[in-house]
Motif scaffolding. Structure first.
Motif, short mmCIF file in Angstrom:
data_model
loop_
_atom_site.label_atom_id
_atom_site.label_comp_id
_atom_site.label_asym_id
_atom_site.label_seq_id
_atom_site.Cartn_x
_atom_site.Cartn_y
_atom_site.Cartn_z
N HIS A 1 0.82 -1.22 0.00
CA HIS A 1 0.00 0.00 0.00
C HIS A 1 0.85 1.28 0.00
N TRP A 2 2.17 1.12 0.28
CA TRP A 2 3.06 2.28 0.20
C TRP A 2 3.49 2.56 -1.24
N ASN B 1 -9.09 0.66 4.68
CA ASN B 1 -8.03 0.60 5.69
C ASN B 1 -7.79 1.98 6.33
N ILE B 2 -7.64 1.99 7.64
CA ILE B 2 -7.38 3.19 8.46
C ILE B 2 -8.20 4.41 8.00
N TRP C 1 0.87 6.30 16.94
CA TRP C 1 0.89 5.64 15.62
C TRP C 1 1.42 6.60 14.56
N ARG D 1 -7.36 -5.60 6.12
CA ARG D 1 -6.28 -6.30 5.39
C ARG D 1 -6.80 -7.01 4.15
C1 BEZ Z 1 -0.95 -0.28 7.29
O1 BEZ Z 1 -2.13 -0.50 7.01
O2 BEZ Z 1 -0.18 -1.20 7.61
C2 BEZ Z 1 -0.46 1.11 7.21
C3 BEZ Z 1 -1.10 2.02 6.42
C4 BEZ Z 1 -0.63 3.31 6.34
C5 BEZ Z 1 0.46 3.69 7.06
C6 BEZ Z 1 1.09 2.77 7.86
C7 BEZ Z 1 0.64 1.48 7.95
#
Ligand code: BEZ
Length: 248
Positions: A101-102, A133-134, A196, A240
């Motif tokens: 995802h990065w 996600n997040i 975080w 995930r």
């Molecule tokens: C993750 O989902 O692992 C994640 C997403 C963005 C930044 C850091 C971690």
């Protein structure tokens, strides 16, 4: 926009990432004689567990700091982005945990490079942030940044695809998906969302004035608190996407 990583902070505060990635090792089932490419190996904590099972591993990561940390563990790690790596049909499996995802610049090219690195019949076993996600962390960050005329998607772009989208991308790269699941993983944050952000959102924090960072962190926590706390404290709203895909 590349994020600077601090391997010491990561090992201290981000160690839950490789721990939560351990079930993925069961899917990979590494063994002696197997040659594995670890895409986005980071500091190599999980890579090392693959090596312990007897496999030979090459780790790649775009962060020089993380590659140095992986090499310090004795891992054969190369500093190259997955977008630029060139391997030719030499691996039995590719593995990736919490890294894809990065890689927002050209995710289709990343998948073509991974497929190119695999032998025919080789497997790609991976887990990444999936659709949603997040979401609450990013919404809070987005609002606090907008108040400062800054744009989250410029400072910290991420790629969290749906299962359908990513399956189509894997197949376009010449990989056939044998299993794929998208699932929620509520993840405890002992140091709150602020803790975080200090480890995982340095790309955003480095765009702020130093003396504004405490106010920014407080604002993000105030915005996120109604969604990301319960009776046990703070959690992250991880989603995930986990899959296995096979090179044709
Ligand atoms: C993750 O989902 O692992 C994640 C997403 C963005 C930044 C850091 C971690």
């Amino acid at each position: 926009m590349t994020q600077a990583w601090n391997p010491v902070d990561y090992q201290e505060k981000g160690s839950f990432v490789p721990v939560l990635g351990e079930p993925l090792l069961d899917l990979l089932a590494p063994m002696a004689g197997m040659r594995v490419l670890d895409v986005g190996c980071g500091d190599g904590a999980l890579t090392w567990k693959i090596i312990e099972k007897g496999a030979t591993v090459v780790g790649i990561d775009a962060s020089e700091e993380m590659v140095q940390a992986a090499r310090a563990r004795g891992i054969d790690a190369v500093c190259v982005s997955a977008c630029d790596m060139v391997f030719d049909g030499e691996f039995d499996a590719a593995f990736s945990n919490a890294a894809l995802h990065w890689m927002t610049e050209n995710p289709a090219r990343v998948l073509r490079n991974i497929a190119g690195a695999l032998k025919p019949g080789g497997r790609f076993v991976a887990e990444m942030g999936g659709e949603g996600n997040i979401l609450r962390i990013r919404e809070a960050e987005r609002i606090a940044l907008q108040r400062r005329q800054l744009d989250l998607d410029v400072l910290a772009p991420k790629f969290f695809p749906s299962a359908e989208t990513y399956k189509a991308m894997l197949e376009a790269a010449g990989l056939v998906v044998s299993q794929m699941t998208l699932f929620n993983r509520k993840t405890r944050l002992p140091d709150g969302v602020a803790g975080w952000l200090k480890v995982f959102s340095t790309g955003v924090l480095s765009a702020l004035q130093n003396d504004d960072i405490p106010a920014f962190l407080q604002e993000v926590e105030a915005l996120a608190r109604p969604y990301l706390t319960d009776e046990q404290g703070w959690f992250a709203d991880y989603v995930r996407l986990r899959f296995v895909a096979v090179k044709q």
